[in-house]
Design a protein around this motif. Structure first.
Motif, PDB file in Angstrom:
ATOM      1  N   ALA A  68       0.808  -1.225   0.000  1.00 43.38           N
ATOM      2  CA  ALA A  68       0.000   0.000   0.000  1.00 43.38           C
ATOM      3  C   ALA A  68       0.842   1.275   0.000  1.00 43.38           C
ATOM      4  O   ALA A  68       1.852   1.375   0.685  1.00 43.38           O
ATOM      5  CB  ALA A  68      -0.932  -0.001   1.202  1.00 43.38           C
ATOM      6  N   TYR A  69       0.365   2.215  -0.818  1.00 45.69           N
ATOM      7  CA  TYR A  69       0.893   3.578  -0.835  1.00 45.69           C
ATOM      8  C   TYR A  69      -0.258   4.513  -1.147  1.00 45.69           C
ATOM      9  O   TYR A  69      -1.356   4.079  -1.487  1.00 45.69           O
ATOM     10  CB  TYR A  69       2.065   3.725  -1.817  1.00 45.69           C
ATOM     11  N   SER A  70      -0.026   5.802  -1.024  1.00 43.76           N
ATOM     12  CA  SER A  70      -1.072   6.801  -1.194  1.00 43.76           C
ATOM     13  C   SER A  70      -1.670   6.745  -2.604  1.00 43.76           C
ATOM     14  O   SER A  70      -0.938   6.660  -3.585  1.00 43.76           O
ATOM     15  CB  SER A  70      -0.495   8.183  -0.919  1.00 43.76           C
ATOM     16  N   ASP A  71      -2.992   6.806  -2.693  1.00 48.76           N
ATOM     17  CA  ASP A  71      -3.702   6.720  -3.965  1.00 48.76           C
ATOM     18  C   ASP A  71      -3.531   8.013  -4.752  1.00 48.76           C
ATOM     19  O   ASP A  71      -4.062   9.056  -4.368  1.00 48.76           O
ATOM     20  CB  ASP A  71      -5.185   6.456  -3.716  1.00 48.76           C
ATOM     21  N   PRO A  72      -2.795   7.955  -5.872  1.00 47.97           N
ATOM     22  CA  PRO A  72      -2.579   9.165  -6.667  1.00 47.97           C
ATOM     23  C   PRO A  72      -3.851   9.678  -7.347  1.00 47.97           C
ATOM     24  O   PRO A  72      -3.905  10.836  -7.758  1.00 47.97           O
ATOM     25  CB  PRO A  72      -1.532   8.752  -7.697  1.00 47.97           C
ATOM     26  N   SER A  73      -4.895   8.850  -7.427  1.00 45.84           N
ATOM     27  CA  SER A  73      -6.133   9.288  -8.071  1.00 45.84           C
ATOM     28  C   SER A  73      -7.060  10.025  -7.106  1.00 45.84           C
ATOM     29  O   SER A  73      -8.096  10.532  -7.508  1.00 45.84           O
ATOM     30  CB  SER A  73      -6.879   8.093  -8.696  1.00 45.84           C
ATOM     31  N   SER A  74      -6.678  10.095  -5.836  1.00 48.12           N
ATOM     32  CA  SER A  74      -7.515  10.751  -4.831  1.00 48.12           C
ATOM     33  C   SER A  74      -7.257  12.250  -4.842  1.00 48.12           C
ATOM     34  O   SER A  74      -6.131  12.702  -4.687  1.00 48.12           O
ATOM     35  CB  SER A  74      -7.198  10.191  -3.443  1.00 48.12           C
ATOM     36  N   ASP A  75      -8.328  13.011  -5.009  1.00 45.57           N
ATOM     37  CA  ASP A  75      -8.181  14.459  -4.978  1.00 45.57           C
ATOM     38  C   ASP A  75      -9.151  15.094  -3.984  1.00 45.57           C
ATOM     39  O   ASP A  75      -9.376  16.294  -3.997  1.00 45.57           O
ATOM     40  CB  ASP A  75      -8.378  15.067  -6.370  1.00 45.57           C
ATOM     41  N   ASP A  76      -9.715  14.259  -3.088  1.00 49.67           N
ATOM     42  CA  ASP A  76     -10.700  14.783  -2.147  1.00 49.67           C
ATOM     43  C   ASP A  76     -10.119  15.086  -0.771  1.00 49.67           C
ATOM     44  O   ASP A  76     -10.847  15.366   0.162  1.00 49.67           O
ATOM     45  CB  ASP A  76     -11.885  13.827  -2.029  1.00 49.67           C
ATOM     46  N   GLY A  77      -8.797  15.005  -0.640  1.00 46.50           N
ATOM     47  CA  GLY A  77      -8.164  15.308   0.634  1.00 46.50           C
ATOM     48  C   GLY A  77      -8.164  14.171   1.631  1.00 46.50           C
ATOM     49  O   GLY A  77      -7.550  14.274   2.680  1.00 46.50           O
ATOM     50  N   GLU A  78      -8.856  13.080   1.334  1.00 38.11           N
ATOM     51  CA  GLU A  78      -8.859  11.925   2.230  1.00 38.11           C
ATOM     52  C   GLU A  78      -7.572  11.125   2.026  1.00 38.11           C
ATOM     53  O   GLU A  78      -6.905  11.239   1.004  1.00 38.11           O
ATOM     54  CB  GLU A  78     -10.073  11.027   1.963  1.00 38.11           C
ATOM     55  N   ASP A  79      -7.274  10.307   2.986  1.00 41.16           N
ATOM     56  CA  ASP A  79      -6.067   9.492   2.965  1.00 41.16           C
ATOM     57  C   ASP A  79      -6.412   8.099   2.436  1.00 41.16           C
ATOM     58  O   ASP A  79      -6.674   7.186   3.203  1.00 41.16           O
ATOM     59  CB  ASP A  79      -5.493   9.417   4.382  1.00 41.16           C
ATOM     60  N   TRP A  80      -6.447   7.951   1.104  1.00 39.78           N
ATOM     61  CA  TRP A  80      -6.773   6.672   0.487  1.00 39.78           C
ATOM     62  C   TRP A  80      -5.504   5.956   0.053  1.00 39.78           C
ATOM     63  O   TRP A  80      -4.456   6.578  -0.102  1.00 39.78           O
ATOM     64  CB  TRP A  80      -7.721   6.882  -0.702  1.00 39.78           C
ATOM     65  N   SER A  81      -5.598   4.653  -0.144  1.00 38.43           N
ATOM     66  CA  SER A  81      -4.433   3.840  -0.481  1.00 38.43           C
ATOM     67  C   SER A  81      -4.696   2.962  -1.689  1.00 38.43           C
ATOM     68  O   SER A  81      -5.855   2.694  -2.043  1.00 38.43           O
ATOM     69  CB  SER A  81      -4.052   2.943   0.704  1.00 38.43           C
ATOM     70  N   VAL A  82      -3.619   2.506  -2.301  1.00 37.97           N
ATOM     71  CA  VAL A  82      -3.652   1.552  -3.406  1.00 37.97           C
ATOM     72  C   VAL A  82      -2.614   0.475  -3.142  1.00 37.97           C
ATOM     73  O   VAL A  82      -1.712   0.654  -2.327  1.00 37.97           O
ATOM     74  CB  VAL A  82      -3.341   2.226  -4.771  1.00 37.97           C
ATOM     75  N   VAL A  83      -2.755  -0.639  -3.835  1.00 37.20           N
ATOM     76  CA  VAL A  83      -1.710  -1.654  -3.924  1.00 37.20           C
ATOM     77  C   VAL A  83      -1.543  -1.951  -5.408  1.00 37.20           C
ATOM     78  O   VAL A  83      -2.349  -1.512  -6.229  1.00 37.20           O
ATOM     79  CB  VAL A  83      -2.046  -2.961  -3.154  1.00 37.20           C
ATOM     80  N   GLU A  84      -0.506  -2.684  -5.749  1.00 38.87           N
ATOM     81  CA  GLU A  84      -0.348  -3.147  -7.126  1.00 38.87           C
ATOM     82  C   GLU A  84      -0.454  -4.664  -7.124  1.00 38.87           C
ATOM     83  O   GLU A  84       0.085  -5.332  -6.234  1.00 38.87           O
ATOM     84  CB  GLU A  84       0.988  -2.677  -7.709  1.00 38.87           C
TER      85      GLU A  84
END
Length: 138
Positions: A68-84
């Motif tokens: 997991a790392y920070s979701d680059p597609s998030s632009d709403d100020g929330e702390d979202w995550s992604v994995v590959e």
């Protein structure tokens, strides 16, 4: 090693697309419980790939290739995550939601109990049953 179930609508991102892409960023998760599950994933963990809405079946196996790392597609100020994730293999036979609900060893699976979540944990026993029902060996 842990196991997880990840959901995608086949009209949006089918397992076959993951196979052709060879790897993808699992993004767009906007539920805190599902996000927390993403953050628990470790490199090498297994993911059951579930087609939601259309098909409603586990159709493939993927593996976490980047934690997991920070979701680059998030632009709403929330702390979202992604994995590959990367594909491992397609199930020889899809395991439908109907079969999962009817199977005594799977009826309590998070997929059934927490059906709205896009990322859920899978127990070792549940993974074995899904693989057996899907006529697939890891």
């Amino acid at each position: 090693m842990s196991a997880w179930l990840i959901k995608s609508e086949p009209s949006v991102y089918p397992f076959s697309k993951l196979v052709s892409d060879k790897k993808t960023v699992w993004d767009g998760v906007r539920n805190f419980e599902a996000r927390n599950n993403l953050r628990k994933m470790k490199k090498g963990d297994i993911c059951l790939f579930y087609h939601s809405n259309e098909g409603k079946a586990v159709v493939g196996i993927a593996r976490v290739v980047k934690e997991a790392y920070s979701d680059p597609s998030s632009d709403d100020g929330e702390d979202w995550s992604v994995v590959e994730v990367a594909p491992v293999k397609e199930l020889s036979e899809p395991v439908t939601l109907e079969r999962i609900k009817a199977h005594p060893d799977l009826s309590d699976m998070a997929l059934v109990r927490r059906s709205r979540l896009s990322v859920t944990p899978v127990t070792e026993a549940e993974l074995r049953v899904i693989l057996r029902e899907g006529k697939t060996k890891l």
